[in-house]
Design a protein around this motif. Structure first.
Motif, PDB file in Angstrom:
ATOM      1  N   ALA A   1     -11.049  23.492   0.834  1.00 22.88           N
ATOM      2  CA  ALA A   1     -10.962  23.484   2.292  1.00 22.88           C
ATOM      3  C   ALA A   1     -10.604  22.090   2.775  1.00 22.88           C
ATOM      4  O   ALA A   1     -10.870  21.097   2.094  1.00 22.88           O
ATOM      5  N   GLU A   2     -10.019  22.031   3.952  1.00 20.92           N
ATOM      6  CA  GLU A   2      -9.597  20.765   4.525  1.00 20.92           C
ATOM      7  C   GLU A   2     -10.381  20.489   5.799  1.00 20.92           C
ATOM      8  O   GLU A   2     -10.560  21.388   6.635  1.00 20.92           O
ATOM      9  N   PHE A   3     -10.851  19.236   5.953  1.00 15.37           N
ATOM     10  CA  PHE A   3     -11.649  18.840   7.111  1.00 15.37           C
ATOM     11  C   PHE A   3     -11.085  17.546   7.689  1.00 15.37           C
ATOM     12  O   PHE A   3     -10.581  16.683   6.957  1.00 15.37           O
ATOM     13  N   ARG A   4     -11.189  17.422   9.007  1.00 21.44           N
ATOM     14  CA  ARG A   4     -10.850  16.176   9.657  1.00 21.44           C
ATOM     15  C   ARG A   4     -11.952  15.152   9.379  1.00 21.44           C
ATOM     16  O   ARG A   4     -13.124  15.498   9.288  1.00 21.44           O
ATOM     17  N   ASN A   5     -11.542  13.883   9.239  1.00 17.34           N
ATOM     18  CA  ASN A   5     -12.497  12.820   8.917  1.00 17.34           C
ATOM     19  C   ASN A   5     -12.105  11.532   9.632  1.00 17.34           C
ATOM     20  O   ASN A   5     -11.833  10.503   8.992  1.00 17.34           O
ATOM     21  N   PRO A   6     -12.048  11.565  10.965  1.00 16.54           N
ATOM     22  CA  PRO A   6     -11.550  10.385  11.685  1.00 16.54           C
ATOM     23  C   PRO A   6     -12.433   9.158  11.549  1.00 16.54           C
ATOM     24  O   PRO A   6     -11.942   8.025  11.598  1.00 16.54           O
ATOM     25  N   ASP A   7     -13.750   9.348  11.385  1.00 13.51           N
ATOM     26  CA  ASP A   7     -14.643   8.195  11.284  1.00 13.51           C
ATOM     27  C   ASP A   7     -14.861   7.742   9.847  1.00 13.51           C
ATOM     28  O   ASP A   7     -15.561   6.755   9.608  1.00 13.51           O
ATOM     29  N   GLY A   8     -14.283   8.439   8.881  1.00 17.46           N
ATOM     30  CA  GLY A   8     -14.414   8.052   7.481  1.00 17.46           C
ATOM     31  C   GLY A   8     -15.786   8.282   6.889  1.00 17.46           C
ATOM     32  O   GLY A   8     -16.083   7.781   5.805  1.00 17.46           O
ATOM     33  N   LYS A   9     -16.628   9.074   7.554  1.00 15.29           N
ATOM     34  CA  LYS A   9     -17.983   9.305   7.053  1.00 15.29           C
ATOM     35  C   LYS A   9     -17.969  10.146   5.786  1.00 15.29           C
ATOM     36  O   LYS A   9     -18.766   9.919   4.870  1.00 15.29           O
ATOM     37  N   LEU A  10     -17.087  11.116   5.737  1.00 15.49           N
ATOM     38  CA  LEU A  10     -16.982  11.967   4.557  1.00 15.49           C
ATOM     39  C   LEU A  10     -16.265  11.190   3.461  1.00 15.49           C
ATOM     40  O   LEU A  10     -15.131  10.729   3.643  1.00 15.49           O
ATOM     41  N   THR A  11     -16.917  11.046   2.317  1.00 15.20           N
ATOM     42  CA  THR A  11     -16.436  10.177   1.245  1.00 15.20           C
ATOM     43  C   THR A  11     -16.151  10.999  -0.007  1.00 15.20           C
ATOM     44  O   THR A  11     -16.942  11.890  -0.351  1.00 15.20           O
TER      45      THR A  11
ATOM     46  N   LEU B   1      -4.947  -2.672 -10.950  1.00 14.59           N
ATOM     47  CA  LEU B   1      -5.281  -3.718  -9.988  1.00 14.59           C
ATOM     48  C   LEU B   1      -6.304  -3.244  -8.957  1.00 14.59           C
ATOM     49  O   LEU B   1      -7.197  -3.995  -8.575  1.00 14.59           O
ATOM     50  N   ALA B   2      -6.184  -2.003  -8.474  1.00 20.36           N
ATOM     51  CA  ALA B   2      -7.101  -1.464  -7.463  1.00 20.36           C
ATOM     52  C   ALA B   2      -6.822   0.030  -7.318  1.00 20.36           C
ATOM     53  O   ALA B   2      -5.860   0.557  -7.897  1.00 20.36           O
ATOM     54  N   THR B   3      -7.649   0.706  -6.570  1.00 18.07           N
ATOM     55  CA  THR B   3      -7.440   2.118  -6.253  1.00 18.07           C
ATOM     56  C   THR B   3      -7.494   2.295  -4.740  1.00 18.07           C
ATOM     57  O   THR B   3      -8.231   1.598  -4.041  1.00 18.07           O
ATOM     58  N   VAL B   4      -6.718   3.267  -4.256  1.00 19.22           N
ATOM     59  CA  VAL B   4      -6.674   3.581  -2.826  1.00 19.22           C
ATOM     60  C   VAL B   4      -6.884   5.080  -2.663  1.00 19.22           C
ATOM     61  O   VAL B   4      -6.266   5.885  -3.382  1.00 19.22           O
ATOM     62  N   VAL B   5      -7.773   5.471  -1.729  1.00 21.08           N
ATOM     63  CA  VAL B   5      -7.997   6.886  -1.426  1.00 21.08           C
ATOM     64  C   VAL B   5      -7.723   7.115   0.053  1.00 21.08           C
ATOM     65  O   VAL B   5      -8.057   6.286   0.902  1.00 21.08           O
ATOM     66  N   SER B   6      -7.099   8.241   0.343  1.00 19.06           N
ATOM     67  CA  SER B   6      -6.886   8.611   1.736  1.00 19.06           C
ATOM     68  C   SER B   6      -8.215   9.034   2.346  1.00 19.06           C
ATOM     69  O   SER B   6      -9.129   9.499   1.651  1.00 19.06           O
ATOM     70  N   VAL B   7      -8.329   8.907   3.657  1.00 18.64           N
ATOM     71  CA  VAL B   7      -9.589   9.174   4.354  1.00 18.64           C
ATOM     72  C   VAL B   7      -9.493  10.390   5.267  1.00 18.64           C
ATOM     73  O   VAL B   7     -10.366  11.254   5.265  1.00 18.64           O
ATOM     74  N   ASP B   8      -8.450  10.464   6.058  1.00 23.17           N
ATOM     75  CA  ASP B   8      -8.319  11.533   7.051  1.00 23.17           C
ATOM     76  C   ASP B   8      -6.941  12.161   6.931  1.00 23.17           C
ATOM     77  O   ASP B   8      -5.934  11.460   7.098  1.00 23.17           O
ATOM     78  N   PRO B   9      -6.888  13.482   6.581  1.00 24.12           N
ATOM     79  CA  PRO B   9      -7.995  14.408   6.346  1.00 24.12           C
ATOM     80  C   PRO B   9      -8.564  14.258   4.938  1.00 24.12           C
ATOM     81  O   PRO B   9      -8.041  13.492   4.133  1.00 24.12           O
ATOM     82  N   ILE B  10      -9.617  15.039   4.667  1.00 20.12           N
ATOM     83  CA  ILE B  10     -10.251  15.036   3.351  1.00 20.12           C
ATOM     84  C   ILE B  10     -10.454  16.475   2.910  1.00 20.12           C
ATOM     85  O   ILE B  10     -10.557  17.385   3.743  1.00 20.12           O
TER      86      ILE B  10
ATOM     87  N   ALA C   1       0.838  -1.195   0.000  1.00 16.86           N
ATOM     88  CA  ALA C   1       0.000   0.000   0.000  1.00 16.86           C
ATOM     89  C   ALA C   1       0.875   1.249   0.000  1.00 16.86           C
ATOM     90  O   ALA C   1       1.709   1.425   0.894  1.00 16.86           O
ATOM     91  N   PRO C   2       0.714   2.134  -0.979  1.00 20.18           N
ATOM     92  CA  PRO C   2       1.550   3.346  -1.028  1.00 20.18           C
ATOM     93  C   PRO C   2       1.124   4.399  -0.016  1.00 20.18           C
ATOM     94  O   PRO C   2       1.925   5.242   0.383  1.00 20.18           O
ATOM     95  N   ILE C   3      -0.149   4.373   0.390  1.00 13.36           N
ATOM     96  CA  ILE C   3      -0.673   5.343   1.351  1.00 13.36           C
ATOM     97  C   ILE C   3      -1.640   4.617   2.287  1.00 13.36           C
ATOM     98  O   ILE C   3      -2.059   3.486   2.021  1.00 13.36           O
ATOM     99  N   SER C   4      -1.992   5.289   3.356  1.00 13.89           N
ATOM    100  CA  SER C   4      -3.040   4.775   4.247  1.00 13.89           C
ATOM    101  C   SER C   4      -4.391   5.304   3.787  1.00 13.89           C
ATOM    102  O   SER C   4      -4.507   6.447   3.348  1.00 13.89           O
ATOM    103  N   GLY C   5      -5.398   4.461   3.867  1.00 10.33           N
ATOM    104  CA  GLY C   5      -6.729   4.888   3.439  1.00 10.33           C
ATOM    105  C   GLY C   5      -7.637   3.695   3.228  1.00 10.33           C
ATOM    106  O   GLY C   5      -7.483   2.636   3.837  1.00 10.33           O
ATOM    107  N   ARG C   6      -8.578   3.868   2.324  1.00 10.45           N
ATOM    108  CA  ARG C   6      -9.535   2.803   2.006  1.00 10.45           C
ATOM    109  C   ARG C   6      -9.299   2.325   0.577  1.00 10.45           C
ATOM    110  O   ARG C   6      -9.229   3.127  -0.347  1.00 10.45           O
TER     111      ARG C   6
END
Length: 397
Positions: A283-293, A206-215, A178-183
């Protein structure tokens, strides 16, 4: 005694007199049962700290977005994740069949050892030639040939070392991490399929990875608003990446009533779009619970002024007269008269009054339809606020 022909007329005259007398006697009773003053609920306007803001619709984007592709070609051997799971940087994702690359590495090591052996022989041969007497035992041409052979052997060793390092890299590339942390999304290739790697455009996704926090949240603002923000920013801050727009921002999703997510502007684009007359902001927002997609819509508030005290009343207290808005203010002698006002936006279920109302006015908040201008009412005190009324910083537009 009246003649017979005048008797009906006299009777009618007497009856009319009795009716007039009855009407005269009932008039005082009508005044006694006059309707009472209408009952209304009144309250003072609520004072709160508010800040003017602008609202924009935008869309969330991932802070980082990576397409997972292999650097080497081969058959997919293993998959180490479940579709859609959260991953950390460095986690194993895919494994390409390692056996061909292990063989290539062994071959590269053998070629390097052979080159090193040739170099060792060339060095010793040159050393022997240099110890002989030039011109009698060995010619200068022979010595030059041995010198050249040593240099060729050195170059061969260098080339084989590079080939071995490349083979080691290819073997490492068979383990995709995994190159980054995320989903991570879903797998695009199943085990056993041939994966095309490399740097060309036809490599296998093969797949895609998106970061979650921050968003991040991207939106566009009109030119007039952009200029207003720039004038509010200091000259020193205007040179930063966000053009000095350090005012707080809040955000709500399409299913939320209040702006509960707090963030900050971290970027404003370098040009205004000619076709739309807008400029892109982020703008940048915190997204610790991953709700913001990423891809999700939202509405952002940008504060454009410092908080100030404003008066608020319920929407039920506001009446309409053609294009003008008014509220009924009750005087100390309980007489209601309209006061024309200028409205702001709704804050916490209440309407901001920007002009036309004083803080000491008593406003009709319930029973507006029972009131007429200049009529006396029967007021009952109530609290106009539906919140705590303690001056919480909120926004208006």
């Amino acid at each position: 005694m009246l003649p017979r022909r005048f008797r009906p007329a006299a009777a009618a005259s007497v009856l009319f007199s009795l009716l007039l007398a009855g009407c005269g006697e009932s008039q005082p009773n009508a005044q006694a049962v006059a309707p009472p003053a209408p009952k209304v609920t009144v309250a003072k306007p609520v004072k709160k700290l508010v800040s003017d803001f602008d609202e924009y619709v935008g869309r969330f984007v991932a802070y980082d977005f990576v397409e997972v592709r292999s650097r080497v070609s081969g058959y997919l051997d293993k998959i180490h994740f479940t579709d859609g799971q959260m991953i950390k940087e460095g986690d194993d994702l895919f494994t390409i069949d390692r056996r061909p690359f292990e063989a290539a590495l062994a071959q590269a090591k053998a070629a390097r050892e052979q080159a090193e052996a040739n170099l060792a022989f060339a060095e010793s041969d040159l050393k022997r030639g240099e110890s002989l007497i030039r011109g009698t035992t060995i010619t200068q041409q022979t010595l030059d040939q041995r010198t050249q052979a040593k240099r060729v052997a050195e170059a061969s060793v260098t080339a084989q070392e590079a080939a071995q390092r490349q083979a080691e890299l290819d073997l490492q590339f068979t383990e995709l991490k995994a190159p980054i942390s995320g989903r991570i999304g879903d797998r695009r290739v199943s085990v056993g399929n041939l994966v095309t790697g490399g740097t060309a455009g036809n490599t296998t996704l093969l797949a895609t990875v998106v970061s979650v926090d921050p968003i991040r949240f991207e939106f566009t603002m009109d030119e007039a608003s952009y200029l207003r923000y720039l004038r509010a920013a200091t000259e020193a801050a205007a040179t930063s990446s966000n053009r000095g727009m350090s005012l707080p921002v809040k955000l709500k999703l399409i299913d939320e009533r209040d702006f509960v997510h707090e963030g900050k502007i971290d970027f404003v684009d370098n040009a205004i779009d000619r076709s739309s007359g807008t400029i892109r902001g982020r703008a940048e927002f915190r997204n610790p619970d991953g709700k913001l997609t990423p891809g999700m819509f939202g509405r952002i508030q940008i504060a454009v002024s410092k908080p100030a005290v404003a008066l608020l009343v319920p929407d039920s207290a506001i009446g309409t007269e053609q294009v003008r808005k008014f509220v009924y203010a009750v005087s100390p002698d309980d007489v209601a008269n309209p006061k024309y006002v200028t409205l702001g936006s709704v804050v916490d279920g209440m309407r901001v009054i920007t002009d036309g109302l004083d803080s000491d006015d008593t406003v009709v908040v319930n029973g507006l339809m029972r009131v007429r201008p200049g009529t006396k009412v029967s007021p009952q005190q109530a609290t106009a606020s539906n919140g705590d009324g303690k001056g919480t910083v909120v926004g208006t537009n």
